[in-house]
Design an enzyme around this catalytic site. Structure first.
Site, PDB file in Angstrom:
ATOM      1  N   HIS A  18       0.642  -0.849  -0.555  1.00 33.15           N
ATOM      2  CA  HIS A  18       0.115   0.226  -0.114  1.00 33.15           C
ATOM      3  C   HIS A  18       1.017   1.263  -0.117  1.00 33.15           C
ATOM      4  O   HIS A  18       2.243   0.920   0.549  1.00 33.15           O
ATOM      5  CB  HIS A  18      -1.199  -0.066   0.755  1.00 33.15           C
ATOM      6  CG  HIS A  18      -0.001  -0.104   2.427  1.00 33.15           C
ATOM      7  ND1 HIS A  18       0.096   0.986   2.980  1.00 33.15           N
ATOM      8  CD2 HIS A  18      -0.952  -1.430   4.138  1.00 33.15           C
ATOM      9  CE1 HIS A  18       0.821   0.179   4.369  1.00 33.15           C
ATOM     10  NE2 HIS A  18       0.174  -0.354   4.688  1.00 33.15           N
ATOM     11  N   HIS A  21       3.759   1.450   2.587  1.00 32.20           N
ATOM     12  CA  HIS A  21       4.902   0.805   2.247  1.00 32.20           C
ATOM     13  C   HIS A  21       5.760   1.541   1.439  1.00 32.20           C
ATOM     14  O   HIS A  21       6.850   1.597   1.571  1.00 32.20           O
ATOM     15  CB  HIS A  21       4.537  -0.265   1.630  1.00 32.20           C
ATOM     16  CG  HIS A  21       3.986  -1.449   2.357  1.00 32.20           C
ATOM     17  ND1 HIS A  21       2.759  -1.905   2.027  1.00 32.20           N
ATOM     18  CD2 HIS A  21       3.853  -1.644   3.619  1.00 32.20           C
ATOM     19  CE1 HIS A  21       2.626  -3.017   2.852  1.00 32.20           C
ATOM     20  NE2 HIS A  21       3.357  -2.494   4.478  1.00 32.20           N
ATOM     21  N   CYS A 126      -0.001 -10.631  20.009  1.00 36.08           N
ATOM     22  CA  CYS A 126      -1.001  -9.704  19.486  1.00 36.08           C
ATOM     23  C   CYS A 126       0.150 -10.723  17.706  1.00 36.08           C
ATOM     24  O   CYS A 126       0.843 -10.434  17.557  1.00 36.08           O
ATOM     25  CB  CYS A 126      -0.852  -8.058  19.168  1.00 36.08           C
ATOM     26  SG  CYS A 126      -1.762  -8.200  17.484  1.00 36.08           S
ATOM     27  N   CYS A 129       0.875  -8.508  14.985  1.00 36.65           N
ATOM     28  CA  CYS A 129       2.503  -7.132  15.427  1.00 36.65           C
ATOM     29  C   CYS A 129       3.602  -8.334  15.395  1.00 36.65           C
ATOM     30  O   CYS A 129       4.471  -8.094  15.500  1.00 36.65           O
ATOM     31  CB  CYS A 129       2.314  -6.912  16.712  1.00 36.65           C
ATOM     32  SG  CYS A 129       1.258  -5.483  17.094  1.00 36.65           S
ATOM     33  N   CYS A 143      -4.739  -5.013  21.497  1.00 39.94           N
ATOM     34  CA  CYS A 143      -3.355  -4.547  20.306  1.00 39.94           C
ATOM     35  C   CYS A 143      -3.216  -3.094  21.044  1.00 39.94           C
ATOM     36  O   CYS A 143      -4.217  -2.204  19.848  1.00 39.94           O
ATOM     37  CB  CYS A 143      -3.195  -5.356  19.824  1.00 39.94           C
ATOM     38  SG  CYS A 143      -1.561  -4.706  18.858  1.00 39.94           S
ATOM     39  N   HIS A 146      -3.471  -3.167  16.060  1.00 38.19           N
ATOM     40  CA  HIS A 146      -4.142  -3.617  15.729  1.00 38.19           C
ATOM     41  C   HIS A 146      -5.730  -2.957  16.347  1.00 38.19           C
ATOM     42  O   HIS A 146      -6.644  -3.242  15.541  1.00 38.19           O
ATOM     43  CB  HIS A 146      -4.094  -4.691  15.250  1.00 38.19           C
ATOM     44  CG  HIS A 146      -2.179  -5.193  14.379  1.00 38.19           C
ATOM     45  ND1 HIS A 146      -1.740  -4.812  14.658  1.00 38.19           N
ATOM     46  CD2 HIS A 146      -2.695  -4.896  13.134  1.00 38.19           C
ATOM     47  CE1 HIS A 146      -0.805  -5.090  13.915  1.00 38.19           C
ATOM     48  NE2 HIS A 146      -1.855  -5.175  12.988  1.00 38.19           N
ATOM     49  N   LYS A 294      -3.176   6.125  10.387  1.00 36.52           N
ATOM     50  CA  LYS A 294      -2.657   4.529   9.699  1.00 36.52           C
ATOM     51  C   LYS A 294      -2.843   4.075   8.758  1.00 36.52           C
ATOM     52  O   LYS A 294      -3.806   3.206   8.957  1.00 36.52           O
ATOM     53  CB  LYS A 294      -1.624   4.336  10.573  1.00 36.52           C
ATOM     54  CG  LYS A 294      -1.121   3.020   9.695  1.00 36.52           C
ATOM     55  CD  LYS A 294       0.656   1.927  10.683  1.00 36.52           C
ATOM     56  CE  LYS A 294       1.334   1.930   9.848  1.00 36.52           C
ATOM     57  NZ  LYS A 294       1.245   0.631  10.686  1.00 36.52           N
ATOM     58  N   LYS A 297      -2.991  -2.516   6.092  1.00 31.97           N
ATOM     59  CA  LYS A 297      -3.566  -3.005   5.752  1.00 31.97           C
ATOM     60  C   LYS A 297      -5.325  -3.548   5.942  1.00 31.97           C
ATOM     61  O   LYS A 297      -6.120  -3.779   5.400  1.00 31.97           O
ATOM     62  CB  LYS A 297      -2.285  -5.070   5.841  1.00 31.97           C
ATOM     63  CG  LYS A 297      -3.571  -5.433   4.994  1.00 31.97           C
ATOM     64  CD  LYS A 297      -3.393  -6.965   6.551  1.00 31.97           C
ATOM     65  CE  LYS A 297      -4.686  -7.407   5.433  1.00 31.97           C
ATOM     66  NZ  LYS A 297      -5.012  -8.099   6.862  1.00 31.97           N
TER      67      LYS A 297
HETATM   68  N1  MSP Z   1       7.941  -7.415   8.990  1.00 30.38           N
HETATM   69  C1  MSP Z   1       8.333  -5.847   9.850  1.00 30.38           C
HETATM   70  C2  MSP Z   1       9.597  -5.472   9.160  1.00 30.38           C
HETATM   71  C3  MSP Z   1      10.644  -6.557   9.412  1.00 30.38           C
HETATM   72  S1  MSP Z   1      12.828  -5.623   9.246  1.00 30.38           S
HETATM   73  C4  MSP Z   1      13.679  -6.397   9.703  1.00 30.38           C
HETATM   74  C5  MSP Z   1       7.208  -4.878   8.925  1.00 30.38           C
HETATM   75  N2  MSP Z   1       6.584  -5.114   8.020  1.00 30.38           N
HETATM   76  S2  MSP Z   1       5.619  -4.166   7.260  1.00 30.38           S
HETATM   77  O1  MSP Z   1       5.137  -4.675   6.791  1.00 30.38           O
HETATM   78  O2  MSP Z   1       4.771  -3.901   8.928  1.00 30.38           O
HETATM   79  O3  MSP Z   1       5.650  -2.293   8.115  1.00 30.38           O
HETATM   80  C6  MSP Z   1       7.361  -2.156   7.423  1.00 30.38           C
HETATM   81  C7  MSP Z   1       7.518  -0.743   7.515  1.00 30.38           C
HETATM   82  O4  MSP Z   1       6.476   0.094   6.068  1.00 30.38           O
HETATM   83  C8  MSP Z   1       7.703  -0.187   8.713  1.00 30.38           C
HETATM   84  O5  MSP Z   1       8.250   0.805   8.821  1.00 30.38           O
HETATM   85  C9  MSP Z   1       5.705   0.854   9.044  1.00 30.38           C
HETATM   86  O6  MSP Z   1       6.796   2.327   9.134  1.00 30.38           O
HETATM   87  C10 MSP Z   1       5.657   0.882   7.284  1.00 30.38           C
HETATM   88  N3  MSP Z   1       4.468   1.155   6.990  1.00 30.38           N
HETATM   89  C11 MSP Z   1       3.704   0.494   7.036  1.00 30.38           C
HETATM   90  N4  MSP Z   1       2.153   1.195   6.843  1.00 30.38           N
HETATM   91  C12 MSP Z   1       2.799   2.671   6.834  1.00 30.38           C
HETATM   92  C13 MSP Z   1       2.174   3.819   6.526  1.00 30.38           C
HETATM   93  N5  MSP Z   1       1.095   3.852   6.462  1.00 30.38           N
HETATM   94  N6  MSP Z   1       3.082   4.982   6.151  1.00 30.38           N
HETATM   95  C14 MSP Z   1       4.537   4.903   6.543  1.00 30.38           C
HETATM   96  N7  MSP Z   1       5.153   3.849   6.571  1.00 30.38           N
HETATM   97  C15 MSP Z   1       3.931   2.963   6.984  1.00 30.38           C
HETATM   98  O7  MSP Z   1       6.921  -4.194  10.050  1.00 30.38           O
END
Ligand code: MSP
Length: 511
Positions: A18, A21, A126, A129, A143, A146, A294, A297
């Site tokens: 999304h 990411h 959770c 997380c 949590c 979430h 935020k 997903k």
């Molecule tokens: N898999 C773990 C990271 C392991 S690193 C050794 C994880 N994955 S995640 O897919 O949930 O999130 C990955 C990154 O995406 C995180 O740094 C998170 O902050 C970022 N983002 C997810 N949603 C976000 C927003 N809405 N805005 C900005 N970044 C965000 O955590």
């Protein structure tokens, strides 16, 4: 020449990529491109985090094996990054053999060094997380991230003796005051450490979808323990192609604010326990919010009002606005380190103001007037043009901003040069002058376009390559390096300039 190793977190493959990411990945990409531009040997790593209960659950829900599921979902991330012109040098999947080899090697070292012990673990977990919480961390029993109920779990676990690293971590951060930026996030990590560290459970027996513990195959490593090590797997830690010594001192982790504890507490302690220097540069960014929430997903299936979050995937936006415009908006409007709101209206305003009006207008004006007043051949720049100083400032200021991980300020500095070039054209009105009498003005405008194109290229790689082609600048954009190619007069004119279609057709909101 320096080295620059930049990483994004590896993304969970439980759902589609999304914009949140994309925000992190585009920022890392622009930083990597900037460092290539200044001639640094650069390594840019991203990837997918594929083990753990959450992924196993998603696979089961979709009626496929975890392996099939992760193949399918990991490739969605790879496609999404292609669709945003992400220039990663490596894409690491934690299900690759090279990763399990590194993880087993690294954790065996920690075990041999005496920092891992076995014990019973009981806690509130959770699945979202992949983490345990204490009662007081929960929000009305749910949590805190979430908002869903946690479950009580008990198992035989191996524990990493994090508590032994409290003093060493404090000492490390005192000696390395910029290891975590911004400073507010450093304080957050430090106060967490000073509040006292408990040993953490690092293995699971309740799950098979993970990397086996080499000294006890009934267990697999807890997903976060396997995931963090990805940053060393990519450097061939423990393998024949070990490049840890070459790259590790230059590592920069770009991470979101909710994963500070893992990266700024656990990870440096794990490194210390395995005899590796902790990462010296961690930059923490905020969240991209939609309607104050935020983007994530878990929300992606809900309709939260006027904007359906599921509809603003990176791909749908790039189809609509163009790849570079989406990149620009993410870099320009949400400064790294703070939260920022995403909206189609905000994106449209930025597009019209900066891209259509400022950059697009400059490029088309200069090309048109060079066509009508100079026979389509770029004159040479005037060394006394006021734009020479503006260009010098833009190069210096944007360089300092990229160095501070402030892409929005780097782009502001670049756009000041665009503004100065447009103002100079309005002041001198070369379109009203006689052909031949405005060569200095137009040669300088072309030179400003050349320097702008170089400076904006980390944000707008495809558009800048197109401007470079239309203006017939020497060499390829990719082979330009600062500071030499950013000097006023490095472009000498004499080449033909082509007009072309508008680069950024103006948009009305929502169109
Ligand atoms: N898999 C773990 C990271 C392991 S690193 C050794 C994880 N994955 S995640 O897919 O949930 O999130 C990955 C990154 O995406 C995180 O740094 C998170 O902050 C970022 N983002 C997810 N949603 C976000 C927003 N809405 N805005 C900005 N970044 C965000 O955590």
């Amino acid at each position: 020449m320096d080295r620059f190793y930049i990483t994004t977190p590896i993304y969970y493959v439980n759902d589609v990529p999304h914009l949140g990411h994309a925000y992190c990945t585009v920022n890392a990409d622009a930083l990597a491109r900037w460092h290539r531009l200044i001639g640094d040997e650069t390594l840019f790593l991203t990837g997918t985090d594929e083990h753990g209960a959450k992924v196993a659950d998603s696979a089961a829900l979709n009626g496929v094996t975890p392996g099939e599921w992760t193949d399918r979902t990991s490739s969605r991330f790879q496609e999404a990054w292609k669709g945003l012109e992400i220039s990663n040098d490596d894409f690491l999947r934690t299900t690759e053999a090279r990763h399990s080899a590194t993880v087993q090697d690294f954790l065996q070292k920690i075990y041999d060094n005496g920092f891992i012990r076995i014990d019973k673990y009981k806690g509130l977990y959770c699945v979202g997380c992949e983490d345990y919480y204490t009662e007081d961390q929960l929000n009305s029993g749910n949590c805190p991230v979430h908002g869903r109920p946690v479950v009580e779990m008990e198992e035989d676990n191996y524990f990493f003796e994090l508590s032994k690293f409290e003093d060493r971590l404090i000492e490390w951060y005192e000696k390395n005051p910029t290891a975590i930026r911004p400073g507010t996030k450093r304080n957050e990590a430090l106060s967490f450490i000073k509040g006292g560290l408990k040993d953490v459970s690092i293995t699971r027996t309740s799950l098979t979808w993970g990397i086996p513990v080499p000294w006890d195959e009934r267990h697999v490593f807890y997903v976060w323990y396997d995931a963090l090590i990805n940053y060393l797997t990519a450097l061939g830690y423990g393998s024949e192609n070990n490049e840890v010594a070459k790259w590790w001192p230059h590592v920069h982790h770009l991470i979101g604010k909710e994963i500070i504890r893992f990266h700024c507490v656990w990870w440096p302690a794990m490194c210390m326990a395995a005899g590796v220097e902790p990462p010296a540069n961690i930059f923490v960014h905020g969240w991209l919010l939609v309607g104050g929430q935020k983007l994530s997903k878990s929300m992606a299936s809900e309709d939260t009002g006027p904007v359906k979050l599921t509809e603003i995937t990176p791909a749908s936006l790039t189809e609509d606005f163009g790849i570079d415009a989406v990149r620009y908006h993410l870099l320009r409007d949400v400064p790294l380190g703070t939260d920022g709101e995403f909206s189609i209206e905000g994106m449209t305003l930025r597009y019209n103001a900066d891209l259509a009006n400022n950059l697009g207008n400059l490029v088309s004006r200069v090309a048109t007037v060079v066509g009508s007043k100079c026979g389509g051949i770029a004159p040479s720049p005037d060394e006394h043009s006021p734009l020479a100083a503006a260009a010098r400032d833009a190069v210096t200021e944007s360089g300092e901003a990229w160095e501070r991980f402030a892409p929005h300020e780097a782009l502001e500095a670049t756009w000041r040069l665009i503004g100065a070039a447009n103002a100079e054209l309005e002041r001198t009105e070369p379109w009203k002058a006689e052909a031949g009498s405005v060569d200095d003005v137009l040669g300088s405008a072309v030179e400003a376009v050349r320097i702008v194109t170089i400076l904006a290229s980390p944000a707008l790689p495809a558009i800048c390559a197109e401007i470079w082609r239309r203006f017939g600048f020497a060499g390829t954009l990719q082979n330009q390096h600062l500071p030499a190619d950013g000097l006023w007069g490095a472009g000498q004119g004499g080449q033909s300039v082509e007009k072309g279609e508008p680069l950024f057709p103006r948009r009305t909101s929502g169109s």
